[in-house]
Design a protein around this motif. Structure first.
Motif, PDB file in Angstrom:
ATOM      1  N   UNK A  60       0.816  -1.224   0.000  1.00 53.47           N
ATOM      2  CA  UNK A  60       0.000   0.000   0.000  1.00 53.47           C
ATOM      3  C   UNK A  60       0.847   1.270   0.000  1.00 53.47           C
ATOM      4  N   UNK A  61       2.174   1.142   0.249  1.00 51.72           N
ATOM      5  CA  UNK A  61       3.041   2.314   0.364  1.00 51.72           C
ATOM      6  C   UNK A  61       4.208   2.325  -0.619  1.00 51.72           C
ATOM      7  N   UNK A  62       4.649   1.160  -1.060  1.00 54.70           N
ATOM      8  CA  UNK A  62       5.872   1.033  -1.856  1.00 54.70           C
ATOM      9  C   UNK A  62       5.548   0.582  -3.283  1.00 54.70           C
ATOM     10  N   UNK A  63       6.549   0.715  -4.166  1.00 55.20           N
ATOM     11  CA  UNK A  63       6.373   0.293  -5.551  1.00 55.20           C
ATOM     12  C   UNK A  63       7.695  -0.234  -6.096  1.00 55.20           C
ATOM     13  N   UNK A  64       7.653  -1.375  -6.760  1.00 51.61           N
ATOM     14  CA  UNK A  64       8.822  -1.975  -7.395  1.00 51.61           C
ATOM     15  C   UNK A  64       8.461  -2.280  -8.839  1.00 51.61           C
ATOM     16  N   UNK A  65       9.362  -1.923  -9.765  1.00 53.76           N
ATOM     17  CA  UNK A  65       9.200  -2.268 -11.176  1.00 53.76           C
ATOM     18  C   UNK A  65      10.357  -3.159 -11.605  1.00 53.76           C
ATOM     19  N   UNK A  66      10.047  -4.232 -12.300  1.00 54.86           N
ATOM     20  CA  UNK A  66      11.055  -5.101 -12.892  1.00 54.86           C
ATOM     21  C   UNK A  66      10.810  -5.103 -14.396  1.00 54.86           C
ATOM     22  N   UNK A  67      11.735  -4.515 -15.145  1.00 55.41           N
ATOM     23  CA  UNK A  67      11.591  -4.380 -16.598  1.00 55.41           C
ATOM     24  C   UNK A  67      12.453  -5.431 -17.290  1.00 55.41           C
ATOM     25  N   UNK A  68      11.834  -6.279 -18.093  1.00 53.79           N
ATOM     26  CA  UNK A  68      12.508  -7.379 -18.789  1.00 53.79           C
ATOM     27  C   UNK A  68      12.950  -6.891 -20.168  1.00 53.79           C
ATOM     28  N   UNK A  69      14.268  -6.878 -20.411  1.00 52.67           N
ATOM     29  CA  UNK A  69      14.815  -6.442 -21.695  1.00 52.67           C
ATOM     30  C   UNK A  69      15.134  -7.603 -22.622  1.00 52.67           C
ATOM     31  N   UNK A  70      14.843  -8.821 -22.208  1.00 48.81           N
ATOM     32  CA  UNK A  70      15.062  -9.984 -23.067  1.00 48.81           C
ATOM     33  C   UNK A  70      16.366 -10.698 -22.760  1.00 48.81           C
ATOM     34  N   UNK A  71      16.737 -11.609 -23.662  1.00 45.77           N
ATOM     35  CA  UNK A  71      17.922 -12.442 -23.472  1.00 45.77           C
ATOM     36  C   UNK A  71      19.167 -11.575 -23.293  1.00 45.77           C
ATOM     37  N   UNK A  72      19.851 -11.759 -22.193  1.00 41.68           N
ATOM     38  CA  UNK A  72      20.975 -10.900 -21.822  1.00 41.68           C
ATOM     39  C   UNK A  72      22.102 -10.911 -22.844  1.00 41.68           C
ATOM     40  N   UNK A  73      22.360 -12.050 -23.458  1.00 41.29           N
ATOM     41  CA  UNK A  73      23.468 -12.136 -24.410  1.00 41.29           C
ATOM     42  C   UNK A  73      23.125 -11.558 -25.781  1.00 41.29           C
ATOM     43  N   UNK A  74      21.857 -11.264 -26.022  1.00 42.65           N
ATOM     44  CA  UNK A  74      21.441 -10.807 -27.344  1.00 42.65           C
ATOM     45  C   UNK A  74      20.788  -9.437 -27.340  1.00 42.65           C
ATOM     46  N   UNK A  75      20.682  -8.819 -26.194  1.00 43.70           N
ATOM     47  CA  UNK A  75      20.024  -7.519 -26.114  1.00 43.70           C
ATOM     48  C   UNK A  75      21.060  -6.402 -26.202  1.00 43.70           C
ATOM     49  N   UNK A  76      20.722  -5.380 -26.931  1.00 47.06           N
ATOM     50  CA  UNK A  76      21.554  -4.193 -26.995  1.00 47.06           C
ATOM     51  C   UNK A  76      20.646  -3.013 -26.647  1.00 47.06           C
ATOM     52  N   UNK A  77      20.557  -2.687 -25.346  1.00 47.68           N
ATOM     53  CA  UNK A  77      19.642  -1.618 -24.958  1.00 47.68           C
ATOM     54  C   UNK A  77      20.054  -0.282 -25.578  1.00 47.68           C
ATOM     55  N   UNK A  78      19.069   0.447 -26.033  1.00 46.43           N
ATOM     56  CA  UNK A  78      19.296   1.796 -26.533  1.00 46.43           C
ATOM     57  C   UNK A  78      18.979   2.733 -25.383  1.00 46.43           C
TER      58      UNK A  78
END
Length: 97
Positions: A60-78
């Motif tokens: 009721x007081x806190x918030x957590x976000x977990x964002x999945x960017x995909x396979x770690x060895x194949x992702x190139x985040x922009x």
């Protein structure tokens, strides 16, 4: 290894709970900036992290976000990074047998 790259960010209203979450996150990933971590996790590790966070936060007081960017060895985040510290995707640690 079947790892995905996650960005986990949180807004915890109580300082004591915030410290507990911060210490927990240091065991699962790399600190990027205040209340933001990047993590390379298997599905089991991610499930464990979510379960542990679920037991710490007050929903009721806190918030957590977990964002999945995909396979770690194949992702190139922009990513746009402004300021003194750049952003580099976390790499897999070497496995010593």
């Amino acid at each position: 290894m079947d790892q995905k790259l996650y960005i986990v960010t949180y807004d915890i209203s109580d300082q004591k709970r915030w410290r507990r979450v911060f210490k927990l996150m240091k065991g699962f990933g790399e600190w990027v900036q205040l209340s933001v971590f990047q993590c390379r996790l298997t599905p089991q590790q991610h499930a464990e992290l979510i379960a542990l966070l679920d037991g710490i936060i007050h929903h009721s007081e806190d918030h957590v976000l977990s964002l999945d960017f995909g396979q770690a060895d194949h992702v190139l985040p922009r990513v746009v990074s402004l300021g003194k510290t750049g952003f580099t995707p976390i790499e897999q640690d070497p496995i010593i047998v």
